[in-house]
Structures are given as C-alpha cells and as structure tokens.
Enzyme design. Structure first.
Site, PDB file in Angstrom:
ATOM      1  N   ARG A   1      -0.294   8.272 -15.914  1.00 45.42           N
ATOM      2  CA  ARG A   1      -1.400   8.836 -15.125  1.00 45.42           C
ATOM      3  C   ARG A   1      -1.372  10.368 -15.038  1.00 45.42           C
ATOM      4  O   ARG A   1      -0.350  10.964 -14.735  1.00 45.42           O
ATOM      5  CB  ARG A   1      -1.360   8.243 -13.709  1.00 45.42           C
ATOM      6  CG  ARG A   1      -2.429   8.811 -12.794  1.00 45.42           C
ATOM      7  CD  ARG A   1      -2.699   7.910 -11.631  1.00 45.42           C
ATOM      8  NE  ARG A   1      -1.697   7.995 -10.587  1.00 45.42           N
ATOM      9  CZ  ARG A   1      -1.820   7.404  -9.402  1.00 45.42           C
ATOM     10  NH1 ARG A   1      -2.888   6.667  -9.132  1.00 45.42           N
ATOM     11  NH2 ARG A   1      -0.861   7.509  -8.504  1.00 45.42           N
TER      12      ARG A   1
ATOM     13  N   ARG B   1       8.269   2.798  -4.700  1.00 37.39           N
ATOM     14  CA  ARG B   1       6.906   2.753  -4.143  1.00 37.39           C
ATOM     15  C   ARG B   1       6.367   1.338  -4.165  1.00 37.39           C
ATOM     16  O   ARG B   1       5.707   0.884  -3.238  1.00 37.39           O
ATOM     17  CB  ARG B   1       5.970   3.642  -4.975  1.00 37.39           C
ATOM     18  CG  ARG B   1       6.048   5.091  -4.624  1.00 37.39           C
ATOM     19  CD  ARG B   1       5.409   5.954  -5.673  1.00 37.39           C
ATOM     20  NE  ARG B   1       3.962   5.908  -5.648  1.00 37.39           N
ATOM     21  CZ  ARG B   1       3.188   6.442  -6.595  1.00 37.39           C
ATOM     22  NH1 ARG B   1       3.728   7.037  -7.628  1.00 37.39           N
ATOM     23  NH2 ARG B   1       1.893   6.369  -6.495  1.00 37.39           N
TER      24      ARG B   1
ATOM     25  N   ARG C   1      -1.623   1.554   5.870  1.00 37.59           N
ATOM     26  CA  ARG C   1      -0.664   1.175   4.849  1.00 37.59           C
ATOM     27  C   ARG C   1       0.446   0.296   5.424  1.00 37.59           C
ATOM     28  O   ARG C   1       1.369  -0.078   4.725  1.00 37.59           O
ATOM     29  CB  ARG C   1      -0.049   2.431   4.258  1.00 37.59           C
ATOM     30  CG  ARG C   1      -0.065   2.426   2.742  1.00 37.59           C
ATOM     31  CD  ARG C   1       0.338   3.799   2.283  1.00 37.59           C
ATOM     32  NE  ARG C   1       0.560   3.864   0.877  1.00 37.59           N
ATOM     33  CZ  ARG C   1      -0.262   4.505   0.044  1.00 37.59           C
ATOM     34  NH1 ARG C   1      -1.363   5.054   0.484  1.00 37.59           N
ATOM     35  NH2 ARG C   1       0.034   4.579  -1.234  1.00 37.59           N
TER      36      ARG C   1
ATOM     37  N   LYS D   1      -7.608   2.651  -6.677  1.00 38.20           N
ATOM     38  CA  LYS D   1      -8.330   2.811  -5.410  1.00 38.20           C
ATOM     39  C   LYS D   1      -8.892   4.233  -5.255  1.00 38.20           C
ATOM     40  O   LYS D   1      -9.996   4.395  -4.742  1.00 38.20           O
ATOM     41  CB  LYS D   1      -7.514   2.365  -4.203  1.00 38.20           C
ATOM     42  CG  LYS D   1      -6.358   3.227  -3.828  1.00 38.20           C
ATOM     43  CD  LYS D   1      -5.588   2.641  -2.659  1.00 38.20           C
ATOM     44  CE  LYS D   1      -4.245   3.306  -2.541  1.00 38.20           C
ATOM     45  NZ  LYS D   1      -4.249   4.770  -2.515  1.00 38.20           N
TER      46      LYS D   1
ATOM     47  N   ARG E   1       1.339  13.924 -11.091  1.00 36.85           N
ATOM     48  CA  ARG E   1       1.926  13.943  -9.751  1.00 36.85           C
ATOM     49  C   ARG E   1       3.444  13.793  -9.834  1.00 36.85           C
ATOM     50  O   ARG E   1       3.944  13.052 -10.671  1.00 36.85           O
ATOM     51  CB  ARG E   1       1.353  12.772  -8.931  1.00 36.85           C
ATOM     52  CG  ARG E   1       0.110  13.152  -8.180  1.00 36.85           C
ATOM     53  CD  ARG E   1      -0.588  11.971  -7.568  1.00 36.85           C
ATOM     54  NE  ARG E   1       0.266  11.011  -6.889  1.00 36.85           N
ATOM     55  CZ  ARG E   1      -0.197   9.926  -6.282  1.00 36.85           C
ATOM     56  NH1 ARG E   1      -1.505   9.693  -6.254  1.00 36.85           N
ATOM     57  NH2 ARG E   1       0.614   9.086  -5.690  1.00 36.85           N
TER      58      ARG E   1
END
Ligand code: ADP
Length: 215
Positions: free
Chosen positions: A126, A172, A87, A14, A161
């Site tokens: 990532r 998460r 969210r 996203k 991150r």
C-alpha cells in the site's frame, strides 16, 4: 442526514470507500487514523507517544481518541462517516452515549470483511498520495498507479505509512481480532450492520455500499 460507521480489518478499503461515499452523498469524512497522523506531524509530546503506540500495532487510548473526535465533531455540520471509530466496545458504548445525549442515531455500520492473507498483501504494497489521499497498491496489478510511484491525479510522489509493514501488520491484525471484531456482534444485535465482501473490486464494493445507503 446520514451517520455511518465503517469497520474493517487493516487495508480492507474503508479509507478509500469512505472518501468516495462522502463525495457521493455530500458527507464529511472523519478518519481517526488521519486525526492521529496529523497529531504525529505536529511533533508534540503527545504526537510522539501516539507514533510509538501505532508503530507497535496497538490502539491509542480511548481518552485521546474521544477528545480528538469530540473536537472534530464540534465543527461538523450535516451527515458524516466515521472511518476507524469505534474500534473497541468501550468506544462504541461511549459513542452511543454521545449520540443519545444529542438525540441523534447511528444509521448504518458498514463492515468490510477481508481475510488475513489478503489484508496482509494489501498492507505490504500500500502507498498513498500525500495530497489527495488516493490509495494504490504496488503489489496488486488492478490497483497500481499508471506511472511507478506517482499519483494518477496529482502527479505527486506516493508515500508509504510507517505502520504498513509485515511485522507491525501481525500485531495490528491481532489487535483488530481481539478489540474491534467484537463490534460486529454488537451492531448486528442492533440491526444496523451491513457486511460487504472486501475481496471484490473497488467499484463493486462502492456499488454495494450505495445499495445499502439508498435502501
Ligand atoms: P487501518 O488501515 O489499520 O484501518 P487507520 O488509519 O484507521 O488504519 O489507523 C491507524 C492506527 O491508528 C491504528 O492501527 C491504531 O493504532 C490507531 N487508531 C485509529 N483509530 C483508532 C481508534 N478509534 N482507537 C484507537 N486507536 C486508533
């Protein structure tokens, strides 16, 4: 003026897609994740609390999010994409109230769907550029940087991150299923939800989102 919301499980793309769509349609990009990370970088008391919550895999409180968002929206002119907000249902209802009070409406909710296994793979590999925000994946051949750990655009070393690891991922993802996934029904009932397959290549996802917006 377009107003767009992106909903997706962790690392479904996203962030990447919303940055690209913003460039294409001259929209502002508002990422609540980025707003929170900025607050963490200020190293304030509230920043420290936010860091702990994110690294536990939970959602930051609605009051904090809404105040950061309202501050940001005051300076935005024209259309924008909300990346990472709402969210949960309470945030969606609050956002409807804000839009109603300003005689505005939400045009599209783009839901990028991705299964848990792929989401996990994308999280673990990532990395991103601290300068241009471009996202890469060291574990996926189609999305590796050309030079190891260096941004193709800026030649800056890539960063990872804190919350992108296997342990935090599980929490998460659980939070996504329990808090965020109910928004899919909420927006479907309003007739503004558009689902896109997040396992497609980045360019294909981009094209599909453009088709929705151009319609
Ligand atoms: P992701 O890659 O999981 O989509 P984001 O950058 O959007 O990551 O968000 C990172 C973290 O910031 C989330 O896991 C959550 O803890 C917090 N966060 C971001 N947006 C919100 C929001 N709207 N409400 C509450 N917490 C949020």
């Amino acid at each position: 003026m377009k107003s767009i919301v992106f909903i997706a499980p962790p690392a479904a793309g996203k962030g990447t897609q919303s940055i690209r769509i913003c460039k294409e349609y001259h929209l502002s990009h508002i990422s609540t994740g980025d707003l929170l990370r900025e607050e963490i970088n200020h190293d304030s008391e509230i920043g420290k609390r936010i860091k702990q919550i994110i690294n536990d895999g939970f959602l930051v409180s609605d009051d904090i999010i809404l105040s950061l968002l309202m501050r940001k929206l005051e300076n935005i002119k024209g259309g924008y994409i909300l990346d990472g907000f709402p969210r949960n249902l309470n945030q969606a209802i609050k956002y409807d109230e804000i839009l109603n009070s300003q005689n505005k409406k939400l045009d599209y909710v783009i839901y990028i769907n991705l299964d848990k296994e792929l989401s996990k793979k994308r999280i673990i590999g990532r990395v991103s550029c601290p300068q241009c925000g471009n996202v890469y994946n060291n574990m996926l051949e189609e999305n590796c940087p050309q030079k190891e750990n260096i941004c193709d655009n800026c030649q800056m070393p890539l960063i990872k991150r804190d919350d992108d690891n296997e342990e935090i991922f599980e929490k998460r993802y659980e939070t996504y299923i329990s808090e965020t996934a109910p928004l899919i029904d909420y927006y479907q009932q309003k007739g503004i939800l558009f689902e896109i397959d997040g396992s497609l290549l980045k360019d294909e996802i981009f094209k599909k989102i453009c088709e929705v917006i151009n319609d």
